[in-house]
Design an enzyme around this catalytic site. Structure first.
Site, PDB file in Angstrom:
ATOM      1  N   THR A 196       0.605  -1.078  -0.103  1.00  0.00           N
ATOM      2  CA  THR A 196      -0.174   0.409  -0.482  1.00  0.00           C
ATOM      3  C   THR A 196       0.888   1.343   0.071  1.00  0.00           C
ATOM      4  OG1 THR A 196      -0.613   0.143   2.009  1.00  0.00           O
ATOM      5  CG2 THR A 196      -1.884  -1.423   1.143  1.00  0.00           C
ATOM      6  N   VAL A 240      -1.592   7.396   0.141  1.00  0.00           N
ATOM      7  CA  VAL A 240      -1.784   6.133  -0.128  1.00  0.00           C
ATOM      8  C   VAL A 240      -2.942   5.445   0.168  1.00  0.00           C
ATOM      9  CG1 VAL A 240      -0.597   4.790   1.152  1.00  0.00           C
ATOM     10  CG2 VAL A 240       0.374   6.634   1.285  1.00  0.00           C
ATOM     11  N   VAL A 241      -3.438   4.952  -1.105  1.00  0.00           N
ATOM     12  CA  VAL A 241      -4.183   4.470  -1.120  1.00  0.00           C
ATOM     13  C   VAL A 241      -5.065   3.037  -0.481  1.00  0.00           C
ATOM     14  CG1 VAL A 241      -5.167   5.445  -2.492  1.00  0.00           C
ATOM     15  CG2 VAL A 241      -4.866   3.927  -3.386  1.00  0.00           C
ATOM     16  N   HIS A 242      -4.782   2.871   1.610  1.00  0.00           N
ATOM     17  CA  HIS A 242      -4.083   1.836   1.406  1.00  0.00           C
ATOM     18  C   HIS A 242      -6.191   0.339   1.129  1.00  0.00           C
ATOM     19  CE1 HIS A 242      -1.540   2.613   4.513  1.00  0.00           C
ATOM     20  NE2 HIS A 242      -1.837   4.013   4.038  1.00  0.00           N
ATOM     21  N   ASP A 243      -7.212   1.105   2.030  1.00  0.00           N
ATOM     22  CA  ASP A 243      -7.653  -0.034   1.516  1.00  0.00           C
ATOM     23  C   ASP A 243      -8.795  -0.028   0.123  1.00  0.00           C
ATOM     24  OD1 ASP A 243      -7.706  -0.014   4.124  1.00  0.00           O
ATOM     25  OD2 ASP A 243      -9.411   1.581   4.750  1.00  0.00           O
TER      26      ASP A 243
END
Length: 312
Positions: A196, A240-243
């Site tokens: 991620t 930051v596009v974790h999900d």
């Protein structure tokens, strides 16, 4: 599409959770059947309200929202993440209230009933703390065994943590639940900071879906505070596009390169609490091993997200 994969999202919206919900709703490969909420970025009352409002924003107030665990299994969480997501969880943006009411069933009951009644395997994407999934395993093991694929956002094999030196937030928020879930032997993909953190949505991408219509414009507005946090916390010129990355893997299996590994969670009281200890010496054949995401084409993943949110 007639062969859409039934999907449940277990979530704690949360800015990147909101983005993940919108991505799922914009993806014809999946059929979002249920959203369950959990404590995490903000408290349960707020995560539930946020989920209702995000679904309403996308014109999908028909998707049921069931509220789940208010707190971790054992140890109260020391703090939330309002400093990242805003006090109400959506970056200071106030979305219109939903006309829909919360499903009266507890989250684990709603999830168990869906799993037991579905004729197709159900993908469950857990993108908040995993307390609800641990409770499902404890209370409804037969239903949990019917999960077709469990995609978890959390943990870290090589990157350390983002809430402590050792721990990623979702695991740190309920390490005991994480230990139960990772040891359950379900068909699991662990999407952690290793993949991620390199996956950054820049301002140009945000501008593309901001110009695509009212849903994209609201999504872009929600992300503005997150941009500032990302610069401070990660030194990145973007979000930051974790999900959303975990949801991309749930929607399009094989997006991420994974290796089957043994993973244990530090549930002790010390500085390592919440750390995911991933045995990277060799792939594992253990029944309790999980698929750990270790490789990502970040540019392709960001383009997938942007093009879906832009309606293309």
């Amino acid at each position: 599409m007639t062969d859409r994969t039934p999907l449940v999202i277990d979530t704690d919206p949360g800015i990147d959770d909101a983005l993940a919900l919108l991505l799922a709703l914009a993806s014809p490969e999946v059929d979002l059947r249920l959203v369950t909420t959990v404590h995490g970025n903000v408290d349960l009352t707020q995560t539930t309200e946020n989920a209702l409002r995000v679904l309403h924003l996308a014109g999908r107030s028909d998707v049921p929202v069931a509220a789940g665990a208010r707190s971790p299994l054992v140890v109260p969480v020391p703090r939330r993440a309002g400093h990242v997501h805003g006090a109400a969880g959506l970056g200071g943006v106030e979305l219109p209230p939903s006309p829909a009411a919360v499903d009266p069933r507890p989250a684990v009951v709603a999830l168990a009933e869906l799993l037991m009644s579905s004729e197709q395997p159900v993908t469950v994407a857990a993108i908040g703390p995993w307390t609800n999934i641990a409770l499902l395993l404890a209370v409804y093991p037969d239903a949990a065994a019917r999960i077709g694929r469990l995609v978890l956002m959390g943990g870290s094999a090589t990157r350390g943590g983002n809430v402590t030196a050792a721990a990623e937030f979702n695991v740190w928020a309920d390490p005991e639940a994480a230990a139960v879930v990772l040891g359950a032997g379900l068909p699991t993909v662990l999407v952690g900071l290793d993949v991620t953190l390199p996956t950054v949505l820049g301002e140009a991408g945000i501008a593309r879906f901001a110009a695509a219509g009212p849903v994209g414009a609201q999504a872009a507005a929600i992300l503005r505070q997150y941009l500032d946090h990302a610069r401070d916390a990660y030194g990145t010129d973007g979000v930051v596009v974790h999900d959303a990355l975990a949801l991309t893997e749930a929607i399009a299996p094989g997006t991420l390169t994974t290796v089957r590994r043994d993973v244990v969670v530090d549930t002790g009281p010390g500085a390592g609490r919440g750390q995911t200890l991933v045995d990277r010496r060799a792939p594992s054949s253990s029944p309790s091993a999980v698929q750990v995401a270790e490789g990502v084409d970040s540019a392709a993943a960001v383009e997938f997200l942007v093009s879906r949110l832009a309606g293309g």
